[in-house]
Scaffold this active site. Structure first.
Site, PDB file in Angstrom:
ATOM      1  N   CYS A 302       0.800  -1.225   0.000  1.00 24.09           N
ATOM      2  CA  CYS A 302       0.000   0.000   0.000  1.00 24.09           C
ATOM      3  C   CYS A 302       0.830   1.270   0.000  1.00 24.09           C
ATOM      4  O   CYS A 302       0.475   2.238  -0.671  1.00 24.09           O
ATOM      5  CB  CYS A 302      -1.019   0.007   1.137  1.00 24.09           C
ATOM      6  N   ARG A 331       6.803 -11.409   5.089  1.00 19.46           N
ATOM      7  CA  ARG A 331       6.196 -11.268   6.401  1.00 19.46           C
ATOM      8  C   ARG A 331       6.819 -12.280   7.332  1.00 19.46           C
ATOM      9  O   ARG A 331       6.964 -13.449   6.964  1.00 19.46           O
ATOM     10  CB  ARG A 331       4.679 -11.513   6.337  1.00 19.46           C
ATOM     11  N   GLN A 349       1.592 -11.015  -4.047  1.00 21.66           N
ATOM     12  CA  GLN A 349       0.157 -10.762  -4.034  1.00 21.66           C
ATOM     13  C   GLN A 349      -0.283 -10.186  -5.378  1.00 21.66           C
ATOM     14  O   GLN A 349       0.454  -9.420  -5.993  1.00 21.66           O
ATOM     15  CB  GLN A 349      -0.173  -9.723  -2.951  1.00 21.66           C
ATOM     16  N   ASP A 351      -2.042  -7.652  -5.969  1.00 24.11           N
ATOM     17  CA  ASP A 351      -2.526  -6.596  -5.090  1.00 24.11           C
ATOM     18  C   ASP A 351      -2.943  -5.367  -5.888  1.00 24.11           C
ATOM     19  O   ASP A 351      -2.354  -5.066  -6.915  1.00 24.11           O
ATOM     20  CB  ASP A 351      -1.400  -6.213  -4.122  1.00 24.11           C
ATOM     21  N   HIS A 353      -4.823  -1.221  -5.245  1.00 19.60           N
ATOM     22  CA  HIS A 353      -5.443  -0.223  -4.380  1.00 19.60           C
ATOM     23  C   HIS A 353      -6.304   0.672  -5.231  1.00 19.60           C
ATOM     24  O   HIS A 353      -5.852   1.213  -6.227  1.00 19.60           O
ATOM     25  CB  HIS A 353      -4.363   0.557  -3.615  1.00 19.60           C
ATOM     26  N   LYS A 432     -12.420  -5.801   6.581  1.00 21.71           N
ATOM     27  CA  LYS A 432     -12.255  -6.415   5.263  1.00 21.71           C
ATOM     28  C   LYS A 432     -13.265  -7.517   5.011  1.00 21.71           C
ATOM     29  O   LYS A 432     -13.851  -8.066   5.953  1.00 21.71           O
ATOM     30  CB  LYS A 432     -10.835  -6.952   5.122  1.00 21.71           C
ATOM     31  N   HIS A 478      -8.140  -1.611  -0.438  1.00 25.68           N
ATOM     32  CA  HIS A 478      -7.059  -2.568  -0.697  1.00 25.68           C
ATOM     33  C   HIS A 478      -7.746  -3.843  -1.158  1.00 25.68           C
ATOM     34  O   HIS A 478      -8.729  -4.254  -0.541  1.00 25.68           O
ATOM     35  CB  HIS A 478      -6.284  -2.907   0.577  1.00 25.68           C
TER      36      HIS A 478
END
Length: 604
Positions: A302, A331, A349, A351, A353, A432, A478
Site C-alpha cells: 500500500c 512477512r 500478491q 494486489d 489499491h 475487510k 485494498h
RNA sequence: GCCCAUAUAGCUCAGAGGUAGAGCACUUCCUUGGUAAGGAAGAGGUCGGCGGUUCAAGUCCGCCUAUGGGCUCCA
C-alpha cells in the site's frame, strides 16, 4: 428399528437423559445412525469416553473442554505424563474396553456452588465453571467417571464402537498464547463401521491431492533448509504454470481499468511509522539498515501505491483510480505456522489499491466481488465470504471503523450475498471482506480480500480536487483477487489434484514420435505450438512407446500426441485424452485449430 | 513462538548397538517399439547439523535446523 438416542425439539438436540415426556412425545426422534444430529451426540459421548480412558490410564489427568467440531471431536486436558502419538493406540484400546462394559450414561443436576466444591481440586474445571452463567450445572456419569457437561449424550457407552483417535496436538488453554499449553487429542466417531472406514478412506484420498506432494511430483516448487523456512523456490514447471496464471490475470486487470505500477521492496522505517505498520504490524516486518538508516522490507504494497497517488494531483474526475502490482512481500510468520505454499514468509500478491470517493465505495466493492466471482467460476471454486471487524491493534477512530464496516456489510447485503463475521479479524487500518477457499482436507484458507481504509489516506494526507475546487480525502480500497500466487497455486493444485486445465498446465502437450524417423515432424509441430505460446515437450528418449506414454500419463499432461508413419504420411496427429484415455485421429490443421479454440475460450 | 511427532540415494521407503539396502528416476549399451513399465550394466549416501554415551552409533541421549499435525496468527 434403530434405537432412539436423542430428540430434536425446536432447533435443540435433547438427549434421552434430559428429555421430558413432552419432548419424547412431540420431539423428532434422533436414531442411532450417521445423521448429522446423531453424529453430534455420538461424538460428544466419544469425547467423554476418551476422557474416561485417559483418566484410567493417567489418573492425575485433569480435563478442560471436549467439544464436537466439524471434523469430529477433541478433548483438552493435562497430565504430568508426556503423551505422544504412540499412546493413542493404548487410549483407543482402553476406550474399546470401556465401551464394551456398556455403562449407562446418567445425568444429574447440581447447583454451581456444589459443583465448585465437587471439583475443588481441579483448576481446569473451575475455569470451565467460571465461564458458565447459569446457577445450575449438569453432570454426566458413566461408571466411575463423571464430567461436568451440558450434553447431549448417548444413553449408553455401548454405542461407541467405531471411534478413531486421529491426532494429538498442543492447544493453549482458552486459545490464549500466554496461557499454559494443554494436550489435545482429536478423534472421529461414527454409528457404523462402514461410515468410519469411508471417512478414513476419504482422508487418505484427500492426502494424495496435497499440493506439497503433487508439487514435488510435478516439479513445481520446493523448499530448502539452507535457503530458509517459508521461502519457496519455483522450478521451471511451476514457473511455467505461474507465468500463465499471471499473464491471464494481468489482462483481466487491464480490461477492468487497473494501471500497472510498482513500488520498491524496501522503504524507510519512518514511512512505516507514519502508516502505523511499525507500531501495529512491526513484529511481522523484517528490518534492515542502509547507511545507518533503518528500512523495512515491505509486508504490504500500500505505501508504494499511496506514494504513486501522491506523486500527482488528482481530479475527482480521475476517480476511481486503480493501481495494481504483483507485489512481492515478506512477512515474518511464526515458525510453527508455515505450511507448504499455503503459508510462507515470502509471497507475491495480486494486489491493487483503488482510490475512490466515499460515495463510490459500495459500487467499487461490488465490482471487485464480481471480479472475484468471475475468477472463481473459471476454476470451479466454491468460496465463502467473511467480514472481519476491528482487531485489538488498530488505528483511527471508532466512527471511521463503523462507517467502513457498514459499507462492506451493505455492499454484501444489498446484493444478497451470504457472509460470516470474523470478530476482530480485520487489518489494523480497516475492516475487510475475505474470500476463503477450502483445501483438499477441508481447511479454510483466505485467498482474496477486500479492505476499506479511511485511515491511511488520512495519515498520508492524500487528497483529490472536487467539483468545487476543494481538496477532499479519498478512500482506499485494498484488494487482492487470488490473494497470493503461492497460496492460490497451492489451492489450485489440490483442487485439480495436479491435473490442471489445458490453459494452465505447466506442460500442455507431450508429443511422442514413435521412432527416430518421426522426429522431424514432431519438432515441426512443436515449433508451431510454441509460437502459439503452448508449452510442449517431445518425448523421444530411448524408451519403448508404451513406457513413454505411461510416463506422459503419469506427468498429468492434458494432451498426448503420438506421431508415427501414418501421421507423417497424412499430416495428421493421433491425440490421446488424459482423462478419457480415448484416441482420435485428426489432421494437423484441425489440431492446431482445436488448441487455438481451447486457448481463446479462456477469458478472465 | 508453544505442544507432539518426523528427518536414510534425486523421489518413495526398508534397515531397532557390530562393514549402508530396495523400487522408481539418472548414465551407458542393446532394443526402433502403434497407445500405461523391453533388456543389461553402471553411477549415486559425512544416514539433516553439532555435541555426548559406548570398544563400537544410521540405531541410544542432548542441543540446533527443517518438515508434518495442531494451538495462535494471516495472503
Amino acid at each position: 428399528m434403530k434405537d432412539i438416542i436423542a430428540f430434536k425439539f425446536g432447533n435443540q438436540l435433547i438427549d434421552t437423559q434430559s428429555a421430558t415426556d413432552e419432548i419424547s412425545k412431540n420431539g423428532e426422534a434422533i436414531f442411532f445412525d450417521n445423521s448429522p444430529e446423531a453424529l453430534e451426540v455420538i461424538r460428544h459421548s466419544a469425547a467423554h469416553l476418551m476422557a474416561q480412558a485417559i483418566k484410567e490410564l493417567y489418573p492425575d489427568a485433569k480435563f478442560f473442554v471436549g467439544p464436537v467440531v466439524e471434523e469430529g471431536f477433541y478433548y483438552d486436558f493435562k497430565t504430568s505424563t508426556k503423551i505422544g502419538e504412540e499412546d493413542l493406540k493404548a487410549i483407543e484400546k482402553k476406550m474399546a474396553q470401556l465401551a464394551k462394559k456398556g455403562y449407562s450414561i446418567e445425568k444429574y443436576t447440581i447447583s454451581k456452588d456444589e459443583a465448585v466444591s465437587k471439583f475443588s481440586g481441579d483448576e481446569l474445571k473451575q475455569l470451565v465453571l467460571s465461564n458458565i452463567p447459569s446457577d445450575e450445572v449438569s453432570i454426566y456419569r458413566q461408571g466411575e467417571f463423571e464430567d461436568l457437561c451440558r450434553g447431549p449424550h448417548l444413553p449408553n457407552t455401548k454405542y461407541l464402537k467405531f471411534v478413531k483417535l486421529t491426532k494429538i496436538a498442543g492447544a493453549y488453554l482458552g486459545g490464549d498464547e500466554n496461557s499454559e499449553m494443554l494436550t489435545r487429542i482429536y478423534g472421529v466417531a461414527f454409528a457404523t463401521k462402514e461410515a468410519l472406514k469411508e471417512h478414513l478412506h476419504m482422508l487418505e484420498e484427500a492426502e494424495k491431492r496435497d499440493h506439497r506432494k503433487i508439487g514435488n511430483q510435478m516439479g513445481l516448487f520446493f523448499f530448502d533448509d539452507k535457503v530458509g523456512a517459508g521461502l519457496p523456490i519455483w522450478l521451471p514447471a511451476g514457473g511455467r504454470l505461474r507465468a500463465k496464471l499471471e499473464s491471464y490475470l494481468f489482462k483481466a486487470h487491464r480490461k477492468r481499468g487497473y494501471q500497472p505500477v510498482r513500488g520498491p521492496e524496501l522503504l524507510k522505517s519512518d514511512l512505516w511509522k507514519l502508516s502505523g505498520h511499525y507500531q501495529n504490524y512491526g513484529e511481522n516486518i523484517y528490518f534492515t539498515s542502509i547507511d545507518e538508516q533503518e528500512y523495512g522490507i515491505k509486508p504490504m504494497n500500500c505505501l508504494g501505491h499511496i506514494k504513486i497517488f501522491q506523486h500527482s494531483l488528482h481530479s475527482y474526475r480521475d476517480l476511481p483510480l486503480k493501481f495494481f502490482e504483483y507485489g512481492v512481500v515478506h512477512r515474518h510468520e511464526k515458525s510453527g505456522v508455515l505450511h507448504g505454499l499455503f503459508r510462507v514468509r515470502e509471497f507475491t500478491q495480486d494486489d491493487a489499491h483503488i482510490f475512490c470517493r466515499e460515495d463510490q465505495i459500495k459500487s467499487e466493492v461490488i465490482e471487485v466481488l464480481n471480479f472475484v466471482d468471475t475468477i472463481m467460476k473459471i476454476f470451479d471454486f466454491e468460496y465463502s465470504l467473511e467480514i472481519s471487524t476491528r482487531p485489538e491493534k488498530y488505528i483511527g477512530s471508532d466512527e471511521i471503523w463503523e462507517t467502513a464496516t457498514q459499507s462492506l456489510k451493505e455492499a454484501l447485503l444489498e446484493n444478497g450475498i451470504q457472509f460470516d463475521i470474523d470478530e476482530g479479524g480485520g487489518a489494523f487500518y480497516g475492516p475487510k471482506i475475505d474470500i476463503k477457499i477450502r483445501d483438499s482436507i477441508g481447511r479454510k484458507w483466505q485467498c482474496g480480500t477486500i479492505q476499506v481504509d479511511f485511515n491511511l489516506p488520512e495519515r498520508f494526507d492524500i487528497t483529490y480536487i472536487d467539483e468545487e475546487n476543494k481538496r477532499v480525502r479519498p478512500v482506499m480500497i485494498h484488494r487482492a483477487i487470488l490473494g497470493s500466487f503461492e497460496r492460490f497455486i497451492g489451492i489450485l493444485t489440490e483442487h485439480y489434484a495436479g491435473e490442471f486445465p489445458f490453459f494452465l498446465a505447466p506442460t500442455q502437450i507431450v508429443i511422442i514420435p514413435i521412432k527416430e524417423g518421426h522426429q522431424p515432424y514432431a519438432q515441426e509441430l512443436a515449433k508451431k505450438l510454441v509460437d502459439m505460446e503452448v508449452d510442449v515437450e517431445i518425448y523421444d528418449q530411448n524408451e519403448s512407446l508404451n513406457k513413454r506414454i505411461r510416463t506422459a500419463e503419469k506427468s498429468r499432461v492434458p494432451m498426448i500426441v503420438v506421431l508415427g508413419d501414418r501421421e507423417v504420411e497424412n499430416r495428421t496427429i493421433a491425440l490421446r485424452d488424459r482423462r478419457e484415455r480415448t484416441k482420435s485421429n485428426i489432421t494437423e490443421k484441425e489440431f492446431l485449430e482445436l488448441i487455438k479454440e481451447k486457448l481463446d475460450e479462456v477469458e478472465f
